[in-house]
Design a protein around this motif. Sequence first.
Motif, mmCIF file in Angstrom:
data_model
loop_
_atom_site.group_PDB
_atom_site.id
_atom_site.type_symbol
_atom_site.label_atom_id
_atom_site.label_comp_id
_atom_site.label_asym_id
_atom_site.label_seq_id
_atom_site.Cartn_x
_atom_site.Cartn_y
_atom_site.Cartn_z
ATOM 1 N N HIS A 12 7.160 -26.309 44.701
ATOM 2 C CA HIS A 12 6.111 -25.390 45.122
ATOM 3 C C HIS A 12 4.761 -26.099 45.166
ATOM 4 N N GLY A 13 4.497 -26.915 44.155
ATOM 5 C CA GLY A 13 3.217 -27.614 44.098
ATOM 6 C C GLY A 13 3.004 -28.555 45.264
ATOM 7 N N LEU A 14 4.092 -29.130 45.762
ATOM 8 C CA LEU A 14 3.992 -30.031 46.905
ATOM 9 C C LEU A 14 3.892 -29.288 48.234
ATOM 10 N N GLY A 15 4.050 -27.967 48.195
ATOM 11 C CA GLY A 15 3.908 -27.178 49.415
ATOM 12 C C GLY A 15 5.194 -26.958 50.172
ATOM 13 N N TYR A 16 6.337 -27.033 49.478
ATOM 14 C CA TYR A 16 7.631 -26.902 50.136
ATOM 15 C C TYR A 16 8.357 -25.614 49.774
ATOM 16 N N GLN A 17 7.653 -24.634 49.237
ATOM 17 C CA GLN A 17 8.309 -23.394 48.845
ATOM 18 C C GLN A 17 7.438 -22.207 49.265
ATOM 19 N N PRO A 18 8.041 -21.194 49.930
ATOM 20 C CA PRO A 18 7.248 -20.111 50.527
ATOM 21 C C PRO A 18 6.964 -18.944 49.581
ATOM 22 N N HIS A 19 6.730 -19.246 48.326
ATOM 23 C CA HIS A 19 6.448 -18.204 47.340
ATOM 24 C C HIS A 19 5.100 -18.496 46.690
ATOM 25 N N VAL A 20 4.671 -17.660 45.749
ATOM 26 C CA VAL A 20 3.375 -17.868 45.114
ATOM 27 C C VAL A 20 3.562 -18.009 43.608
ATOM 28 N N ALA A 21 2.661 -18.718 42.982
ATOM 29 C CA ALA A 21 2.700 -18.913 41.536
ATOM 30 C C ALA A 21 1.632 -18.043 40.882
ATOM 31 N N LEU A 22 1.934 -17.579 39.683
ATOM 32 C CA LEU A 22 1.005 -16.700 38.985
ATOM 33 C C LEU A 22 -0.251 -17.428 38.511
ATOM 34 N N TYR A 23 -0.265 -18.773 38.575
ATOM 35 C CA TYR A 23 -1.500 -19.481 38.245
ATOM 36 C C TYR A 23 -2.481 -19.459 39.420
ATOM 37 N N GLU A 24 -2.017 -19.096 40.608
ATOM 38 C CA GLU A 24 -2.904 -19.004 41.759
ATOM 39 C C GLU A 24 -3.814 -17.788 41.598
ATOM 40 N N ASP A 25 -5.059 -17.944 41.980
ATOM 41 C CA ASP A 25 -6.011 -16.848 41.816
ATOM 42 C C ASP A 25 -5.641 -15.694 42.748
ATOM 43 N N PRO A 26 -5.335 -14.519 42.194
ATOM 44 C CA PRO A 26 -4.857 -13.414 43.032
ATOM 45 C C PRO A 26 -5.926 -12.851 43.959
ATOM 46 N N LEU A 27 -7.182 -12.856 43.526
ATOM 47 C CA LEU A 27 -8.242 -12.333 44.390
ATOM 48 C C LEU A 27 -8.521 -13.263 45.565
ATOM 49 N N LEU A 28 -8.519 -14.563 45.306
ATOM 50 C CA LEU A 28 -8.729 -15.515 46.396
ATOM 51 C C LEU A 28 -7.567 -15.465 47.385
ATOM 52 N N LEU A 29 -6.347 -15.338 46.870
ATOM 53 C CA LEU A 29 -5.195 -15.239 47.758
ATOM 54 C C LEU A 29 -5.269 -13.954 48.577
ATOM 55 N N ARG A 30 -5.686 -12.883 47.940
ATOM 56 C CA ARG A 30 -5.814 -11.612 48.656
ATOM 57 C C ARG A 30 -6.803 -11.738 49.809
ATOM 58 N N ARG A 31 -7.922 -12.408 49.577
ATOM 59 C CA ARG A 31 -8.910 -12.600 50.649
ATOM 60 C C ARG A 31 -8.322 -13.439 51.786
ATOM 61 N N LYS A 32 -7.556 -14.463 51.433
ATOM 62 C CA LYS A 32 -6.913 -15.281 52.476
ATOM 63 C C LYS A 32 -5.952 -14.431 53.302
ATOM 64 N N MET A 33 -5.147 -13.611 52.630
ATOM 65 C CA MET A 33 -4.192 -12.756 53.332
ATOM 66 C C MET A 33 -4.909 -11.776 54.250
ATOM 67 N N GLU A 34 -6.040 -11.257 53.796
ATOM 68 C CA GLU A 34 -6.806 -10.322 54.628
ATOM 69 C C GLU A 34 -7.273 -10.990 55.911
ATOM 70 N N ARG A 35 -7.600 -12.280 55.844
ATOM 71 C CA ARG A 35 -8.027 -12.988 57.059
ATOM 72 C C ARG A 35 -6.892 -13.085 58.071
ATOM 73 N N TYR A 36 -5.649 -13.074 57.576
ATOM 74 C CA TYR A 36 -4.492 -13.083 58.470
ATOM 75 C C TYR A 36 -4.048 -11.666 58.851
ATOM 76 N N GLY A 37 -4.666 -10.643 58.256
ATOM 77 C CA GLY A 37 -4.272 -9.264 58.527
ATOM 78 C C GLY A 37 -2.962 -8.895 57.874
ATOM 79 N N VAL A 38 -2.685 -9.486 56.709
ATOM 80 C CA VAL A 38 -1.410 -9.294 56.018
ATOM 81 C C VAL A 38 -1.668 -8.864 54.580
ATOM 82 N N ALA A 39 -0.841 -7.936 54.091
ATOM 83 C CA ALA A 39 -0.904 -7.497 52.697
ATOM 84 C C ALA A 39 0.496 -7.552 52.097
#
Length: 294
Positions: A44-71
């Motif tokens: 996952h750390g190398l970018g080869y897995q399509p899931h998310v880790a709980l250490y990733e900032d959820p608010l920043l990820l949410r903002r990124k998803m909003e830019r794609y129009g996805v929730a």
Amino acid sequence: MQISFHTDAFNSSYWNFEKCLQWAQAHDVHFIECGVIDGVSWIHGLGYQPHVALYEDPLLLRRKMERYGVAFSQIDAAYPLSGKDGPLYGVPYVLNAIRWAKLAGCPRIATTDGLDRPEGLSDQEAMDLMKRSYGQIIEAAEVYQITINIEVHGYFTTNPDRLGQMLDFCDSRYLRLNLDTGNSFIAGQDPVQFARRFASRIHHVHIKDVSQSLAAAVRGQETGIAVSHCAIGDGVNAANIREVLTILRDQGYNGPLSMECEGQGGPMIERSLRWLRSTLQELGIPEEFEVPAA
């Protein structure tokens, strides 16, 4: 209803989560489901897995998803809760996912039992263990207002009577059902009967077809399918899926339909998407495109 997809579709393509967001945007899909990792993983750390880790900032990820129009329609924290290690590993995993989901704007979390009868426990002992675990989980879920879905995926959950008992573990509107059309079918059960019996408890749906060859080889012997190598609509479960959608429509269900199949880097899941959209149109079911506001 909301069309979603599980990023498991792109496990074999070694995509990262953002590439899944790009696929969703390109195909006018506005909801996504993925697994969550409680810790770090080299792949996952190398970018080869399509899931998310709980250490990733959820608010920043949410903002990124909003830019794609996805929730998020749901995140998957389905470590088996039926075994002896369910309270040790599964419960903290789900509790951590609840807190993360709240900030990420994700309304649901998938949980489940193990694929097989738990070693060293009687069925009743395992049920009692799960009841205590779900009691602890739902206590937190009610505070955070996150729905905990029991997914049809294992030894207990593919048994409709046991599933009914599990859904009654807690008297809470935050304990609901994730119906899986493929897992119920491969276990030798009838997904249509599941939908009829539990229609009022369904809060998220995995739309999964089954190839004729897989059904002939293992139906009634397995309780779940890791990834279905069959486009939705091309398999022996397609008629059942159509009937399940009809039941959900008549029940007034307006939640997510999460596609689960091998993606082949796009072609197979794109064929699945075309079938699902055309079937919804034939059944007079509007597709919901609106993403919840932050």
